[in-house]
Design a protein around this motif. Structure first.
Motif, mmCIF file in Angstrom:
data_model
loop_
_atom_site.group_PDB
_atom_site.id
_atom_site.type_symbol
_atom_site.label_atom_id
_atom_site.label_comp_id
_atom_site.label_asym_id
_atom_site.label_seq_id
_atom_site.Cartn_x
_atom_site.Cartn_y
_atom_site.Cartn_z
ATOM 1 N N GLY A 54 -0.733 6.449 3.339
ATOM 2 C CA GLY A 54 -2.092 6.967 3.459
ATOM 3 C C GLY A 54 -3.175 6.008 3.008
ATOM 4 O O GLY A 54 -4.349 6.221 3.288
ATOM 5 N N GLU A 55 -2.811 4.931 2.337
ATOM 6 C CA GLU A 55 -3.792 3.950 1.864
ATOM 7 C C GLU A 55 -4.129 2.937 2.946
ATOM 8 O O GLU A 55 -3.262 2.541 3.734
ATOM 9 N N LEU A 56 -5.391 2.501 2.939
ATOM 10 C CA LEU A 56 -5.854 1.439 3.820
ATOM 11 C C LEU A 56 -5.166 0.141 3.415
ATOM 12 O O LEU A 56 -5.093 -0.183 2.228
ATOM 13 N N TYR A 108 -3.452 1.881 8.176
ATOM 14 C CA TYR A 108 -3.029 2.669 7.029
ATOM 15 C C TYR A 108 -1.510 2.652 6.914
ATOM 16 O O TYR A 108 -0.804 2.813 7.916
ATOM 17 N N ARG A 161 -4.897 -4.049 3.491
ATOM 18 C CA ARG A 161 -5.853 -5.156 3.593
ATOM 19 C C ARG A 161 -5.582 -5.939 4.878
ATOM 20 O O ARG A 161 -4.453 -5.969 5.371
ATOM 21 N N SER A 219 0.833 -1.196 0.000
ATOM 22 C CA SER A 219 0.000 0.000 0.000
ATOM 23 C C SER A 219 0.871 1.250 0.000
ATOM 24 O O SER A 219 1.944 1.279 0.595
ATOM 25 N N GLU A 220 0.375 2.280 -0.647
ATOM 26 C CA GLU A 220 1.054 3.578 -0.673
ATOM 27 C C GLU A 220 0.780 4.301 0.646
ATOM 28 O O GLU A 220 -0.235 4.026 1.306
#
Length: 176
Positions: free
Chosen positions: A18-20, A44, A22, A15-16
């Motif tokens: 700031g991204e949620l 995050y 999984r 994930s980048e």
């Protein structure tokens, strides 16, 4: 922590910032949205090699009168810190977790959790965590842990049949 550490590189498929992220799996006690009694943490990806989460401290989490149970706090740290290995590659499991309880954490507050990889040596990943109630300069708890990267299918092969999602996992769609 060892003197000689591997160079950390962010995995290209993670994930980048700031991204949620999984969940570990859909029924994980810490982050699984389908866990019937879980913490339901949303985590995050942070900058560098860090992960952040917020957790409302609910009444059912009470240990001492009006404050969070230490085991619930430890579980939250374990899950957030255990998410950091995904930033650099294969999944990892906890082999050591130490929590320092600095202040009581009241029911009704929101706990902010931050975990960051300190270093890696071969399969071992060294992680620290900190929790606060909205002011990062005033931590209420700290943790450190050691996680070891694993082959997920091999590690859980003898236990997957006990999962609430066993049919899904054994049907060729593992989400571990």
């Amino acid at each position: 922590m060892p003197d000689e550490l591997d160079v950390l590189e962010r995995h290209p498929k993670t994930s980048e910032p700031g991204e949620l992220m999984r969940p570990h799996n859909m029924t994980c006690f810490g982050c699984g949205p389908e866990s019937p009694r879980g913490l339901h943490l949303e985590m995050y990806a942070g900058e560098g090699f860090s992960v952040d989460a917020k957790m409302p401290v609910q009444q059912w989490m009470e240990g001492g009168p009006g404050v969070i149970h230490g085991g619930i706090l430890s579980s939250a740290f374990d899950d957030v810190m255990g998410m950091t290995p995904r930033l650099i590659g294969p999944a990892a499991v906890t082999v050591h977790l130490q929590v320092d309880f600095l202040q009581p954490i009241p029911v009704g507050k929101t706990l902010h959790l931050h975990a960051e990889i300190l270093g890696k040596q071969r399969r071992k990943i060294y992680v620290e965590g900190v929790a606060h109630l909205g002011d990062p300069e005033r931590p209420v708890a700290r943790a450190n842990g050691l996680f070891v990267q694993i082959d997920v299918r091999a590690h859980f092969a003898d236990h997957v049949e006990n999962s609430a999602k066993a049919a899904e996992y054994l049907g060729g769609k593992p989400q571990l």
